[in-house]
Design a protein around this motif. Structure first.
Motif, PDB file in Angstrom:
ATOM      1  N   ARG A 112       0.834  -1.209   0.000  1.00 50.70           N
ATOM      2  CA  ARG A 112       0.000   0.000   0.000  1.00 50.70           C
ATOM      3  C   ARG A 112       0.869   1.260   0.000  1.00 50.70           C
ATOM      4  O   ARG A 112       0.634   2.188  -0.779  1.00 50.70           O
ATOM      5  CB  ARG A 112      -0.904  -0.010   1.233  1.00 50.70           C
ATOM      6  CG  ARG A 112      -1.616   1.311   1.542  1.00 50.70           C
ATOM      7  CD  ARG A 112      -2.738   1.598   0.575  1.00 50.70           C
ATOM      8  NE  ARG A 112      -3.416   2.848   0.909  1.00 50.70           N
ATOM      9  CZ  ARG A 112      -4.723   2.993   0.949  1.00 50.70           C
ATOM     10  NH1 ARG A 112      -5.515   1.979   0.675  1.00 50.70           N
ATOM     11  NH2 ARG A 112      -5.263   4.160   1.245  1.00 50.70           N
ATOM     12  N   ASP A 237       0.477   7.405   4.317  1.00 50.84           N
ATOM     13  CA  ASP A 237      -0.316   6.899   3.209  1.00 50.84           C
ATOM     14  C   ASP A 237      -0.224   7.862   2.037  1.00 50.84           C
ATOM     15  O   ASP A 237      -0.495   9.058   2.171  1.00 50.84           O
ATOM     16  CB  ASP A 237      -1.778   6.740   3.649  1.00 50.84           C
ATOM     17  CG  ASP A 237      -2.606   5.990   2.614  1.00 50.84           C
ATOM     18  OD1 ASP A 237      -2.031   5.146   1.913  1.00 50.84           O
ATOM     19  OD2 ASP A 237      -3.806   6.261   2.506  1.00 50.84           O
ATOM     20  N   TRP A 240      -5.263   7.651  -1.457  1.00 53.79           N
ATOM     21  CA  TRP A 240      -6.072   6.588  -2.054  1.00 53.79           C
ATOM     22  C   TRP A 240      -7.061   7.197  -3.017  1.00 53.79           C
ATOM     23  O   TRP A 240      -7.693   8.210  -2.737  1.00 53.79           O
ATOM     24  CB  TRP A 240      -6.808   5.825  -0.955  1.00 53.79           C
ATOM     25  CG  TRP A 240      -7.737   4.766  -1.471  1.00 53.79           C
ATOM     26  CD1 TRP A 240      -7.403   3.501  -1.847  1.00 53.79           C
ATOM     27  CD2 TRP A 240      -9.146   4.877  -1.657  1.00 53.79           C
ATOM     28  NE1 TRP A 240      -8.520   2.807  -2.258  1.00 53.79           N
ATOM     29  CE2 TRP A 240      -9.611   3.634  -2.155  1.00 53.79           C
ATOM     30  CE3 TRP A 240     -10.074   5.903  -1.452  1.00 53.79           C
ATOM     31  CZ2 TRP A 240     -10.944   3.392  -2.445  1.00 53.79           C
ATOM     32  CZ3 TRP A 240     -11.396   5.672  -1.744  1.00 53.79           C
ATOM     33  CH2 TRP A 240     -11.824   4.421  -2.235  1.00 53.79           C
TER      34      TRP A 240
END
Length: 251
Positions: A112, A237, A240
């Protein structure tokens, strides 16, 4: 009025790409690198270094809280110990258990985040682990070793995804947006996992029950890493985006 033509079943089967298959052994290179470093250090400790060299490696590589109280002067290893301790382990059971959990939670997280962000995540959560451990035991003399703190951070990150994974690309990666804390805490499955994880950590740490592992389990370090991963995941992250098919359905 003519009706739209639908392809026959054989034509559909020919035009659709075959589903991606995930190999049984498919660890990201960055996870393999961490496992490899831990394995090499362990083998050096067990089979190559003599007793004096092992003590030197332990003193220079492990995290020893009392060294950070200012009573023992300065050495350059003060900057590296909060990171190198994660690659050292106290026995075969210790490294074996950690590497299994690293493969399970680290692989989808690395897929990820990507290699660089995963490495930074590993370093930061490992640092958060020793920070909490030092805050609770500033004069402790027992060396802290093991990747458990950073792995606990990966478990915290997994909880923020609700343990959702996507294998459509041939490799498992955590899927979907990072869930708000309020939604995570309303998920029964996630809450049960977190409760069991907390109970096991406190039981093994406070009661000293850890089959095959010498020394006391540093539950404080585990919690420090978990909290850093759980609350700090958004910093790592890379963002997304909804799949094209999902976006088109909304238009």
């Amino acid at each position: 009025m003519s009706e739209p033509q639908h392809p026959s079943k054989p034509e559909t089967a020919e035009t659709m790409p075959p589903p991606a298959r995930e190999p049984v052994f498919n660890l990201p290179p960055i996870v393999m690198a961490v496992i490899g470093i831990c394995a090499i250090v362990y083998l050096l400790q067990e089979y190559v270094l003599n007793d004096a060299q092992q003590m030197t490696l332990l003193y220079d590589g492990a995290f020893i809280p009392v060294l950070y109280t200012g009573q023992y002067g300065f050495d350059w290893f003060l900057f590296t110990r909060p990171f190198t301790y994660a690659f050292m382990h106290g026995g075969f059971a210790h490294i074996a258990i950690n590497m299994v959990w690293l493969a399970a939670f680290g692989s989808p997280l690395a897929n990820r985040l990507g290699a660089l962000r995963f490495a930074l995540f590993f370093a930061v959560t490992g640092l958060a682990s020793v920070a909490l451990f030092w805050a609770m035991h500033p004069y402790g003399e027992a060396p802290l070793v093991g990747a458990s703190g950073a792995i606990s951070g990966m478990m915290g990150a997994a909880a923020r995804f609700g343990f959702r994974t996507d294998r459509s690309a041939g490799k498992a990666g955590f899927a979907g947006p990072v869930l708000p804390v309020a939604i995570v805490l309303r998920s029964r499955g996630v809450v049960i996992f977190l409760a069991m994880w907390m109970i096991i950590n406190l039981a093994t740490g406070l009661l000293g029950f850890a089959p095959g592992i010498d020394g006391q389990i540093a539950w404080e370090a585990h919690i420090g890493g978990f909290l850093a991963g759980f609350f700090g995941l958004r910093r790592f992250d890379r963002g997304w985006q909804a799949p094209d098919w999902e976006t088109s359905d909304r238009t």
